[in-house]
Motif scaffolding. Structure first.
Motif, PDB file in Angstrom:
ATOM      1  N   LEU A  72       0.847  -1.203   0.000  1.00  0.00           N
ATOM      2  CA  LEU A  72       0.000   0.000   0.000  1.00  0.00           C
ATOM      3  C   LEU A  72       0.880   1.249   0.000  1.00  0.00           C
ATOM      4  CD1 LEU A  72      -2.484  -1.239   2.715  1.00  0.00           C
ATOM      5  CD2 LEU A  72      -3.134  -0.659   0.375  1.00  0.00           C
ATOM      6  N   PRO A  73       0.373   2.368  -0.510  1.00  0.00           N
ATOM      7  CA  PRO A  73       1.150   3.618  -0.489  1.00  0.00           C
ATOM      8  C   PRO A  73       1.071   4.311   0.875  1.00  0.00           C
ATOM      9  CG  PRO A  73      -0.924   3.980  -1.637  1.00  0.00           C
ATOM     10  CD  PRO A  73      -0.877   2.510  -1.281  1.00  0.00           C
ATOM     11  N   ALA A  74       1.318   3.537   1.925  1.00  0.00           N
ATOM     12  CA  ALA A  74       1.241   4.024   3.311  1.00  0.00           C
ATOM     13  C   ALA A  74       2.391   3.383   4.087  1.00  0.00           C
ATOM     14  CB  ALA A  74      -0.103   3.638   3.932  1.00  0.00           C
ATOM     15  N   ASP A  75       2.673   3.947   5.266  1.00  0.00           N
ATOM     16  CA  ASP A  75       3.701   3.355   6.118  1.00  0.00           C
ATOM     17  C   ASP A  75       3.119   2.269   7.021  1.00  0.00           C
ATOM     18  OD1 ASP A  75       5.621   5.126   5.076  1.00  0.00           O
ATOM     19  OD2 ASP A  75       5.132   6.646   6.577  1.00  0.00           O
ATOM     20  N   TYR A  76       1.927   2.541   7.561  1.00  0.00           N
ATOM     21  CA  TYR A  76       1.303   1.634   8.531  1.00  0.00           C
ATOM     22  C   TYR A  76      -0.165   1.390   8.211  1.00  0.00           C
ATOM     23  CZ  TYR A  76       5.236   2.974  11.578  1.00  0.00           C
ATOM     24  OH  TYR A  76       6.476   3.207  12.109  1.00  0.00           O
TER      25      TYR A  76
END
Length: 172
Positions: A72-76
């Protein structure tokens, strides 16, 4: 509402520090946003969820856990389990409130500045949308007052009904 932004779209496509997953207690993926997050995020999310399951047996309704975000284009990804709607007499409001509050405990612990929330429990768990929106906005507003480090809370509505509902409530 200052630090609260409303978006309509797909939470798996937002570039984010953290997104919230409306998970089920197994943490193994399922329908709705949970299934989408696991599909797009790939096997790394599932592997971390399995470690959590082995350690604590899943995630109870109203609780939250955190994993990395895989593809995903997220860290968490903060996984929280909202309640299934029964009739409003089985602690559903408090369990939903707890799900949001436990997400904010993790946000605080990890010093997360921006987070994206889906509409927890309003899909296949059938929590009444307006009731859920009021609880979400109440908790988010309170947590923003209590934690000045949070820069932005984004509400991502997949469907037009929730988007229009939040839009009206936020305009009040």
């Amino acid at each position: 509402m200052g630090k609260i932004t409303l978006l309509q779209g797909d939470i798996t496509k937002v570039s984010a520090e953290a997104i919230v997953n409306a998970a089920n207690s197994s943490l193994l993926g399922g329908g709705g946003v949970d299934g989408a997050i696991h599909r797009v995020g790939g096997p790394a999310i599932l592997a971390e969820c399995q470690i959590i399951r082995n350690r604590q047996g899943g995630c109870k309704v109203g609780d939250a856990v955190i994993t990395k975000a895989g593809n995903l284009p997220a860290d968490y990804v903060i996984h929280t389990v909202g309640p299934r709607w029964q009739d409003g007499h089985h602690g559903e409001d408090e369990l939903l409130r707890s799900a949001y509050l436990n997400c904010f405990k993790i946000i605080d612990e990890y010093d997360i500045k921006t987070v994206f929330f889906p509409n927890i429990s309003t899909g296949i768990y059938h929590f009444p949308k307006e009731r859920a929106a009021n609880i979400a906005l109440e908790v988010i507003t309170r947590c923003l007052r209590e934690n000045a480090n949070i820069e932005r809370v984004n509400l991502v509505c997949f469907d037009a009904d929730n988007y229009n509902l939040y839009s009206a409530l936020m305009a009040e």
